[in-house]
Motif scaffolding. Structure first.
Motif, PDB file in Angstrom:
ATOM      1  N   GLY A   1       0.806  -1.212   0.000  1.00 36.51           N
ATOM      2  CA  GLY A   1       0.000   0.000   0.000  1.00 36.51           C
ATOM      3  C   GLY A   1       0.840   1.263   0.000  1.00 36.51           C
ATOM      4  N   ARG A   2       1.958   1.235   0.700  1.00 40.39           N
ATOM      5  CA  ARG A   2       2.826   2.415   0.728  1.00 40.39           C
ATOM      6  C   ARG A   2       3.517   2.622  -0.628  1.00 40.39           C
ATOM      7  NH1 ARG A   2       5.669   1.390   6.661  1.00 40.39           N
ATOM      8  NH2 ARG A   2       3.908   2.147   7.931  1.00 40.39           N
TER       9      ARG A   2
ATOM     10  N   PRO B   1       0.076   3.806  -3.257  1.00 44.46           N
ATOM     11  CA  PRO B   1      -1.027   4.378  -2.465  1.00 44.46           C
ATOM     12  C   PRO B   1      -2.275   4.694  -3.275  1.00 44.46           C
ATOM     13  CG  PRO B   1       0.684   6.011  -2.844  1.00 44.46           C
ATOM     14  CD  PRO B   1       1.228   4.706  -3.343  1.00 44.46           C
ATOM     15  N   ASP B   2      -2.157   4.850  -4.584  1.00 44.09           N
ATOM     16  CA  ASP B   2      -3.314   5.207  -5.410  1.00 44.09           C
ATOM     17  C   ASP B   2      -3.908   4.011  -6.154  1.00 44.09           C
ATOM     18  OD1 ASP B   2      -2.975   7.879  -4.679  1.00 44.09           O
ATOM     19  OD2 ASP B   2      -1.514   8.226  -6.293  1.00 44.09           O
TER      20      ASP B   2
END
Length: 263
Positions: free
Chosen positions: A150-151, A154-155
């Motif tokens: 996710g990091r 993030p989009d």
């Protein structure tokens, strides 16, 4: 620590509980019968008609308590079955969404396979607490991997959907642990049921002795029938013991689907 809520009756196996209830019922009826026989020969004894009405009321209350307790146990048994299916669906969805992750797909797939194996081993081996702790450890590894992906992205909508389904898996794990280990019939209800049963059946024996009837073999049928119902309720209330266990076939099917080659 994973703690299992236990009642006093859990100290007895189901067959031991059945035998104990049979003895309790027979003792209650016999005690009431002897007291009724004694009162039958006393001057100025009470009339049997009012006693019969009171016995009928007590037996009605006993029937209500049996229905109430059975309904509670059956409802919780159905809840445990539904949670197995929901968890299997959530894990399957998470596994499929992991295939679309931009990275760490194989790691997540391996962790999910290990997770399902741990969930199944908890039921098969009986080492419930150890396997639950192992499942929670795998959850931590899955969440760490999801956080890292996710990091980096993030989009990404795919990553967001994966994290959403993984969160549902973790939530369902907590619900299953609560439903299976902690959501049991309270000891107060068991105590009330057994107390009402002993008093009601003792009153039935008292009425039989009061009217001067001989002992009936039907008492044995009453004892066996009542004990069978109690044993059935206890079986429904014990997810890790007895004949009425929750099928894990939904999780087994999900685990088998994880072995299929990717298309």
């Amino acid at each position: 620590m994973v703690m299992q809520y236990a009642t006093v009756l859990d100290a007895l196996p189901l067959w031991g509980l059945f035998v104990s209830i049979v003895v309790l019922v027979l003792a209650a009826i016999e005690g009431g019968y002897r007291l009724g026989t004694y009162r039958h020969h006393q001057p100025g004894r009470e009339k049997d008609a009012p006693v019969g009405a009171m016995v009928g009321a007590m037996l009605g209350l006993l029937a209500f308590m049996l229905a109430f307790t059975f309904g509670m146990a059956a409802s919780r048994f159905d809840t445990r079955k539904q949670l197995v299916l929901s968890e299997a669906n959530a894990i399957g969805t998470t596994y499929l969404r992991a295939s679309m992750l931009p990275e760490r797909r194989d790691e997540v797939h391996d962790l999910l396979r290990s997770y399902v194996d741990s969930r199944l081993d908890a039921v098969r081996s009986g080492r419930v607490e150890d396997e639950i702790l192992m499942s929670e450890g795998i959850q931590g590894q899955l969440w760490t991997a999801a956080t890292a992906v996710g990091r980096q992205h993030p989009d990404s909508i795919v990553v967001g959907l994966f994290i959403q389904s993984l969160n549902e898996v973790i939530d369902l794990h907590a619900k299953r642990v609560t439903a299976s280990l902690r959501n049991r019939i309270p000891a107060a209800i068991w105590a009330a049921l057994l107390t009402i049963a002993a008093l009601s059946l003792a009153a039935m024996g008292y009425h039989a002795g009061l009217v001067g009837t001989v002992r009936s073999l039907a008492v044995i049928v009453v004892a066996l029938t009542f004990s069978s119902v109690i044993a059935l309720i206890a079986d429904l209330d014990r997810p890790q013991e007895g004949t009425l266990t929750v099928s894990q076939q939904a999780l087994i099917d999900v685990r088998q689907s994880m072995n299929l080659p990717a298309k």
